[in-house]
Design an enzyme around this catalytic site. Structure first.
Site, PDB file in Angstrom:
ATOM      1  N   HIS A   1       0.863  -1.179   0.000  1.00  0.00           N
ATOM      2  CA  HIS A   1       0.000   0.000   0.000  1.00  0.00           C
ATOM      3  C   HIS A   1       0.898   1.226   0.000  1.00  0.00           C
ATOM      4  O   HIS A   1       1.727   1.412   0.894  1.00  0.00           O
ATOM      5  CB  HIS A   1      -0.919   0.020   1.227  1.00  0.00           C
ATOM      6  CG  HIS A   1      -1.882   1.173   1.214  1.00  0.00           C
ATOM      7  ND1 HIS A   1      -3.144   1.093   0.642  1.00  0.00           N
ATOM      8  CD2 HIS A   1      -1.751   2.445   1.658  1.00  0.00           C
ATOM      9  CE1 HIS A   1      -3.747   2.246   0.760  1.00  0.00           C
ATOM     10  NE2 HIS A   1      -2.930   3.088   1.368  1.00  0.00           N
ATOM     11  N   CYS A   2       0.763   2.051  -1.026  1.00  0.00           N
ATOM     12  CA  CYS A   2       1.655   3.201  -1.201  1.00  0.00           C
ATOM     13  C   CYS A   2       0.962   4.486  -0.748  1.00  0.00           C
ATOM     14  O   CYS A   2      -0.063   4.866  -1.317  1.00  0.00           O
ATOM     15  CB  CYS A   2       2.072   3.320  -2.668  1.00  0.00           C
ATOM     16  SG  CYS A   2       3.146   4.740  -2.985  1.00  0.00           S
TER      17      CYS A   2
END
Length: 298
Positions: A137-138
């Site tokens: 998850h960025c």
């Protein structure tokens, strides 16, 4: 997450940095240093704007494209209701929860979503859902990097590095030109303004190049091995276990560098730098076919 939630994150900050770099470069390099109507000026304008469009397009696609969700009520087609119920009971068995064995090719049950998830699918606590072939998850895109937006994310890193390096080189020539002009004429406020802008651009671009280069190198390594960021942790555990037994562990999805790249970037190398959609559905993978609840190489 919906589009409004995405905008209440680091995305606006990234877009503001893009605008700042665009305006500053356009003013200092394309307007003050280069003659915009000369052949070299036109060439720089074209190169800069092509890179800018590609960078922003891939960034927005990485932000807004759904990385891949498991279809509602999904399960392998060959499973009957009785099979699914029996397997669910086995998945929730406390003995299996304590087991340290990890099978990358196994269809697993997500206790948070109360649903089956195919191999390479993982639950994201930020998005509160399972994501197909989840890498991580960025926060910079406020989205998961998964099956359907992985290429856009990689191309975003590719073009931000190319454009940053290009801008650095041009700014160096600009700085030399301004310094020479100040040494032969009376310095003015415009000269000082250009130098200040160039310095601030360096302070923006240099950390970007360093940070993105490290992330890009790590991402390409995983592409070459056809593995995700989450899978590397479990793979390392399995490798250590096999070494203790005197065996060599083979990651089941590693099919060779060329095929691994094709899976992410597409089968045509000439299209690898183009923002194209991935092939497949993210539920199964080329070169592997379902056999019960396992994947086997073909």
């Amino acid at each position: 997450r919906n589009r409004h939630e995405r905008m209440c994150s680091l995305v606006p900050l990234v877009l503001c940095l893009f605008v700042w770099c665009y305006v500053a470069f356009s003013y200092v390099a394309l307007y003050m240093w280069l003659d915009p109507w000369s052949l070299s000026g036109i060439a720089h304008i074209i190169v800069f704007h092509v890179l800018t469009v590609l960078l922003n397009y891939n960034y927005l696609k990485a932000v807004y494209v759904d990385p891949g969700r498991v279809p509602q009520h999904w399960r392998p087609a060959e499973w009957s209701d009785a099979d699914a119920a029996q397997r669910k009971t086995a998945e929730l068995d406390p003995a299996k929860l304590r087991s340290r064995n990890y099978d990358f090719t196994e269809v697993r049950f997500c206790r948070k979503c109360d649903a089956w998830k195919p191999p390479r699918c993982h639950h994201c606590s930020e998005c509160e859902r399972c994501t197909l072939k989840m890498d991580h998850h960025c926060p910079w895109i406020n989205n998961c990097v998964g099956y359907f937006n992985h290429k856009y994310f990689l191309l975003f890193l590719t073009y931000i590095l190319i454009e940053s390096l290009y801008m650095m080189v041009v700014y160096m020539f600009c700085l030399v030109a301004v310094s020479e002009e100040m040494s032969t004429t009376v310095p003015t406020g415009w000269h000082s303004l250009q130098i200040i802008i160039i310095i601030f651009q360096f302070l923006t671009i240099i950390p970007t190049i360093i940070g993105c280069s490290c992330l890009y190198y790590y991402q390409l390594q995983m592409v070459f091995e056809n593995i995700t960021g989450i899978e590397t942790f479990n793979r390392d555990l399995e490798e250590r276990k096999m070494r203790k037994l005197g065996k060599v562990y083979q990651f089941p999805f590693d099919r060779g560098t060329s095929r691994n790249c094709n899976e992410v970037f597409g089968p045509k190398p000439q299209m690898w730098l183009c923002p194209t959609e991935p092939l497949g559905d993210g539920l199964s993978y080329k070169g592997f076919e379902m056999e019960g609840h396992f994947l086997s190489s073909t």
